[in-house]
Design an enzyme around this catalytic site. Structure first.
Site, PDB file in Angstrom:
ATOM      1  CB  SER A 261      48.447 -77.823 -24.256  1.00  0.00           C
ATOM      2  OG  SER A 261      47.476 -78.135 -24.261  1.00  0.00           O
ATOM      3  CB  THR A 262      47.584 -75.871 -22.210  1.00  0.00           C
ATOM      4  OG1 THR A 262      47.994 -77.348 -22.582  1.00  0.00           O
ATOM      5  CG2 THR A 262      48.497 -75.033 -21.926  1.00  0.00           C
ATOM      6  CB  THR A 263      44.924 -72.461 -18.481  1.00  0.00           C
ATOM      7  OG1 THR A 263      46.207 -72.390 -17.721  1.00  0.00           O
ATOM      8  CG2 THR A 263      44.177 -73.725 -18.028  1.00  0.00           C
TER       9      THR A 263
ATOM     10  NE  ARG B  38      41.397 -75.688 -24.594  1.00  0.00           N
ATOM     11  CZ  ARG B  38      42.243 -76.514 -23.983  1.00  0.00           C
ATOM     12  NH1 ARG B  38      42.709 -76.206 -22.868  1.00  0.00           N
ATOM     13  NH2 ARG B  38      42.658 -77.729 -24.833  1.00  0.00           N
TER      14      ARG B  38
END
Length: 493
Positions: free
Chosen positions: A313-315, A486
């Site tokens: 992970s986080t974007t 998300r």
């Protein structure tokens, strides 16, 4: 679809910032950098200037991974004088995970240096121009949507543990909720400074000293020498074959990429995989992640030897431009350390306190060494170039989310939106976690063979957040998918 490109990310404003860079004539890397900086505001507190990350770039003639992940501090020999603070995070009332925060959890951030280096090596637009929209968002504020409200809610014990973070996430004594305006003026100033002066102030000089002293005074080990020594690293991606394509992903010392490559190779003989087979591959990858494996990550050529020895992970943001160039970038602050350094716009990471990155004990990372990571920006290549760019947030679930998305697209023939939303499983510690919609007969077979199966009542962010862009090898048509787990979104240029 417009010919300029497509960006998939974890928030509509993140994706739009990248698409705007494409409309201004930028390439995929420009778009990824613009989107990443916007995500520091729109997807706070999972990323930011105190975080680290990776970018996998494929230009058509070149493939490279830019490693700007967190480094373990303490090269001056300083020892920590405080303990990690354990805080449970509840994804649902029945499912939780303990994270560790505080000054002792802070590693050397790599994001400022990584953003600058990505543009120097692969970009075409000025950093100041790409940073300006993100800076404006931080100052003017962003309305919190449902998905970000969920993150703030489950991370409340971390975000309100220290006064400085509490002032941002609970500004009037109440935690920010959906519909409220999130503002972080210091971050706006910091982004403007990054655009004007580059990464230098974050690693040397007054700002770097402020960051270091704030951590050292609270018992951490982040010294000015650690910051001054930081450099991003260019690496060759790990490569695997699956369904007639070549899959490029993150190499050691990150661990996630070679575990994904290992699982794909195990499944390669029959790309149309049953859930039982996918779980078996996940289990094999999990069992390969031994203490010797983690030590080996730092040896030259380990990735190739690891795969060869076992196979004979986080974007996240993905940007693909009209020329077929792809930039797949994943950044993470962990859960954040809770330490927001006043006047700097920096919420420091908690990577030294992430149990997923330290499975055999905390504080065993040598000072000056890159931390291992599950983050795995990935590109799938066919005979005519890029076919898919993807990646995910989600801690240990990153590798299972990416693996299943690739299998669903290349093995089952699903298009990118269907592959991203398809129900997922995750194997860890003897248990199979399963979202609603997973084949019940397969789950029954797993239970009869001795697995514990945990059935989740709804789709959940626990299972990662894959943001992907596909490219038709014949027409060049681009199509994106943001993961609804998300708050994912797609923007076209």
């Amino acid at each position: 679809m417009s010919s300029r490109g497509v960006v998939a990310a974890g928030h509509p404003l993140t994706a739009e910032a990248g698409a705007a860079a494409l409309r201004e004539g930028g390439n995929a890397v420009d778009a990824a950098v613009a989107a990443a900086m916007a995500s520091f505001v729109t997807e706070s507190p999972l990323t930011g200037l105190g975080a680290g990350g990776y970018m996998l770039v494929h230009t058509g003639s070149e493939a490279a991974v830019l490693d700007f992940f967190v480094v373990a501090p303490g090269i001056d020999g300083r020892r920590r004088s405080s303990e990690l603070v354990p805080i449970p995070v509840h994804f649902t009332p029945e499912s939780s995970q303990v994270f560790h925060v505080g000054a002792a959890s802070c590693g050397v951030p790599g994001v400022p240096a990584g953003v600058e280096e990505a543009l120097r090596r692969f970009g075409t637009m000025p950093l100041a121009e790409l940073a300006a929209p993100a800076s404006r968002l931080a100052r003017e504020g962003v309305t919190i949507n449902d998905e970000q409200a969920y993150f703030i809610r489950i991370l409340e014990p971390i975000l309100t543990h220290y006064e400085e973070a509490r002032a941002i996430y609970a500004p009037h004594g109440a935690l920010l909720r959906e519909g409220d305006l999130f503002r972080f003026a210091d971050l706006g100033d910091a982004l403007e400074r990054l655009g004007a002066e580059g990464a230098e102030p974050f690693y040397r000089g007054e700002l770097a000293t402020t960051l270091s002293e704030w951590v050292l005074e609270r018992g951490g080990t982040l010294g000015t020498v650690d910051l001054a020594a930081y450099e991003p690293v260019h690496r060759e991606p790990v490569r695997a074959r699956f369904a007639g394509r070549e899959v490029l992903t993150n190499p050691p010392p990150s661990s996630g990429g070679i575990l994904i490559a290992y699982a794909l190779e195990l499944l390669a003989s029959e790309p149309r995989c049953r859930i039982d087979e996918i779980v078996a591959a996940m289990r094999a990858a999990q069992e390969a992640r031994s203490e010797a494996f983690l030590s080996g990550l730092y040896e030259d050529g380990f990735g190739e030897r690891f795969l060869a020895d076992r196979l004979g992970s986080t974007t996240h943001i993905t940007a693909v431009d009209g020329e077929g160039r792809c930039a797949s970038v994943t950044c993470s602050n962990g859960t954040g350390s809770g330490l927001v350094v006043p006047g700097t716009g920096v919420h420091l990471n908690n990577m030294l306190g992430e149990e997923d990155l330290n499975p055999f004990g905390f504080h065993r990372q040598s000072a000056g060494r890159r931390m291992p990571s599950m983050m795995s920006p990935t590109v799938v290549l066919g005979e005519r170039g890029v076919e898919v760019g993807l990646g995910s947030g989600g801690s240990n679930r990153i590798r299972s989310a990416i693996l299943q998305t690739i299998v669903r697209m290349l093995g089952d023939g699903l298009d990118v939106p269907a592959a991203v939303v398809a129900p997922r499983v995750h194997y860890e510690d003897g248990a199979v976690q399963a979202e609603p919609g997973v084949d019940e007969a397969a789950l029954g077979r797993l239970e009869r063979s001795g697995y514990e199966v945990v059935r989740w009542p709804a789709r959940n962010v626990f299972f990662g957040g894959v943001h992907a862009v596909s490219r038709d090898p014949g027409s060049g048509r681009l199509r994106g998918a943001g993961d609804p787990r998300r708050g994912g979104a797609v923007a076209e240029a």
